[in-house]
Design a protein around this motif. Structure first.
Motif, short mmCIF file in Angstrom:
data_model
loop_
_atom_site.label_atom_id
_atom_site.label_comp_id
_atom_site.label_asym_id
_atom_site.label_seq_id
_atom_site.Cartn_x
_atom_site.Cartn_y
_atom_site.Cartn_z
N PHE A 144 0.84 -1.20 0.00
CA PHE A 144 0.00 0.00 0.00
C PHE A 144 0.87 1.25 0.00
N SER A 145 1.86 1.29 0.89
CA SER A 145 2.73 2.45 1.02
C SER A 145 3.88 2.06 1.93
N GLY A 146 4.84 2.97 2.08
CA GLY A 146 5.93 2.72 3.00
C GLY A 146 7.05 1.90 2.40
N ASP A 147 7.60 1.01 3.19
CA ASP A 147 8.73 0.19 2.75
C ASP A 147 8.40 -0.52 1.44
N THR A 148 9.28 -0.37 0.48
CA THR A 148 8.99 -0.93 -0.85
C THR A 148 9.24 -2.43 -0.92
N LEU A 149 9.88 -3.00 0.07
CA LEU A 149 10.08 -4.44 0.13
C LEU A 149 9.07 -4.99 1.13
N VAL A 150 8.16 -5.81 0.65
CA VAL A 150 7.12 -6.33 1.53
C VAL A 150 7.26 -7.83 1.68
N GLN A 151 6.99 -8.28 2.88
CA GLN A 151 7.07 -9.70 3.19
C GLN A 151 5.66 -10.28 3.21
N GLY A 152 5.56 -11.51 2.76
CA GLY A 152 4.26 -12.15 2.75
C GLY A 152 4.30 -13.50 3.43
N ILE A 153 3.27 -14.27 3.17
CA ILE A 153 3.20 -15.60 3.76
C ILE A 153 4.02 -16.57 2.95
N LYS A 154 4.30 -17.73 3.52
CA LYS A 154 4.99 -18.83 2.86
C LYS A 154 6.39 -18.45 2.38
N GLY A 155 7.00 -17.45 3.00
CA GLY A 155 8.37 -17.09 2.66
C GLY A 155 8.53 -16.22 1.43
N PHE A 156 7.45 -15.71 0.88
CA PHE A 156 7.50 -14.86 -0.30
C PHE A 156 7.73 -13.40 0.08
N GLU A 157 8.36 -12.68 -0.84
CA GLU A 157 8.52 -11.24 -0.70
C GLU A 157 8.37 -10.59 -2.07
N SER B 85 9.97 3.40 -10.42
CA SER B 85 10.64 3.84 -11.65
C SER B 85 10.49 2.81 -12.77
N GLN B 86 10.32 1.56 -12.40
CA GLN B 86 10.17 0.49 -13.39
C GLN B 86 8.72 0.00 -13.50
N SER B 87 7.83 0.59 -12.72
CA SER B 87 6.42 0.13 -12.69
C SER B 87 6.36 -1.38 -12.50
N SER B 88 7.15 -1.86 -11.55
CA SER B 88 7.21 -3.30 -11.35
C SER B 88 6.94 -3.67 -9.90
N PHE B 89 6.52 -4.91 -9.74
CA PHE B 89 6.24 -5.46 -8.41
C PHE B 89 6.52 -6.95 -8.50
N ASN B 90 7.80 -7.30 -8.58
CA ASN B 90 8.20 -8.69 -8.78
C ASN B 90 8.15 -9.49 -7.50
N LEU B 91 7.74 -10.72 -7.63
CA LEU B 91 7.62 -11.64 -6.49
C LEU B 91 8.85 -12.53 -6.43
N ARG B 92 9.36 -12.74 -5.23
CA ARG B 92 10.57 -13.55 -5.08
C ARG B 92 10.44 -14.52 -3.92
N LYS B 93 11.21 -15.60 -4.04
CA LYS B 93 11.35 -16.55 -2.95
C LYS B 93 12.73 -17.16 -3.06
N PRO B 94 13.52 -17.19 -1.97
CA PRO B 94 14.90 -17.65 -2.05
C PRO B 94 15.03 -19.14 -2.33
N SER B 95 14.07 -19.94 -1.89
CA SER B 95 14.18 -21.38 -2.06
C SER B 95 12.77 -21.97 -2.16
N VAL B 96 12.43 -22.48 -3.33
CA VAL B 96 11.07 -22.96 -3.52
C VAL B 96 10.91 -24.39 -3.04
N HIS B 97 9.68 -24.69 -2.67
CA HIS B 97 9.29 -26.01 -2.21
C HIS B 97 8.29 -26.58 -3.19
N TRP B 98 8.19 -27.93 -3.25
CA TRP B 98 7.28 -28.54 -4.22
C TRP B 98 5.85 -28.03 -4.05
#
Lengths: 116, 113
Positions: free
Chosen positions: A51-64, A70-83
């Motif tokens: 919504f606002s504030g810190d541009t790096l947001v943490q979510g459930i299941k280890g996702f961020e 500037s890039q109009s982007s909101f990419n989803l990341r996870k350091p280590s995926v599980h099946w």
């Protein structure tokens, strides 16, 4: 009009590897951004939101996700995926909050396959 | 139940028939949304209710589609004279104002033959 582009229709990742799913949005003002996951036989579930504030947001299941205006982007990341992460992932943008209307515009989704 | 309930989960009908899809939202959630998800696409907004009234119906594709929520809880999406192009999964979602989170049901899959 607002829109969301998810350029990758299908991504295959090895279990334990890192993951990045791309999302680009178009919106005239400050957007509200979301990632939802849809597993077979289940409803869409919210992973995280910006919504606002810190541009790096943490979510459930280890996702961020990182909001980059500037890039109009909101990419989803996870350091280590599980099946169990195999699913369809949707990026969405909202912002029409007149009277609390959280109407969302979704991208076409990225299907994630996990290989052993 | 604790989640959003949608019935039927599957509906097969013939072209030209009338269909009703029901959504039972989470108790106390005043906002209710209907979305449509076609094969290979993301959900597309149809209509939004705040309480009993349709606050935004800009996503309804034409006048064959109509939705009601008479008591501010259960909602019914009604489709008249169904066409093959109406085949899709119809999703219902609910939320509380200004939280930004929508809770989705599993959807009703409509197939028009």
């Amino acid at each position: 009009a607002q829109s969301v582009t998810q350029p990758d229709i299908h991504i295959t990742v090895s279990e334990g590897a890192s993951l990045e799913l791309r999302c680009n949005y178009s919106y005239g003002a400050t957007p509200y951004l979301f990632w939802y996951v849809q597993s077979p036989g289940q409803g869409l579930q919210l992973l995280l939101k910006y919504f606002s504030g810190d541009t790096l947001v943490q979510g459930i299941k280890g996702f961020e996700a990182e909001f980059k205006r500037s890039q109009s982007s909101f990419n989803l990341r996870k350091p280590s995926v599980h099946w169990s992460d195999a699913a369809e992932y949707f990026c969405a943008v909202g912002g029409d909050y007149n009277f609390g209307n959280e109407k969302l515009t979704f991208g076409t989704g990225t299907r994630l396959t996990i290989i052993p | 139940g604790a989640g959003v309930s949608q019935t039927p989960s599957n509906k097969v009908t013939e072209k030209g028939k009338y269909v009703e899809l029901r959504c039972d939202p989470i108790s106390g959630h005043t906002a209710l949304y209907w979305y449509r998800q076609s094969l290979g696409q993301g959900p597309e907004f149809l209509i939004y209710f705040q309480g009993t009234g349709a606050a935004d119906d800009s996503g309804l594709p034409n006048d064959r589609f109509f939705a009601v929520r008479p008591e501010g809880s259960v909602s019914t999406l009604k489709i008249q004279r169904t066409e093959r192009g109406d085949s899709a999964v119809y999703l219902c979602a609910c939320g509380t104002s200004h939280t930004g989170e929508l809770f989705f049901g599993e959807g009703s899959r409509l197939t028009v033959l």
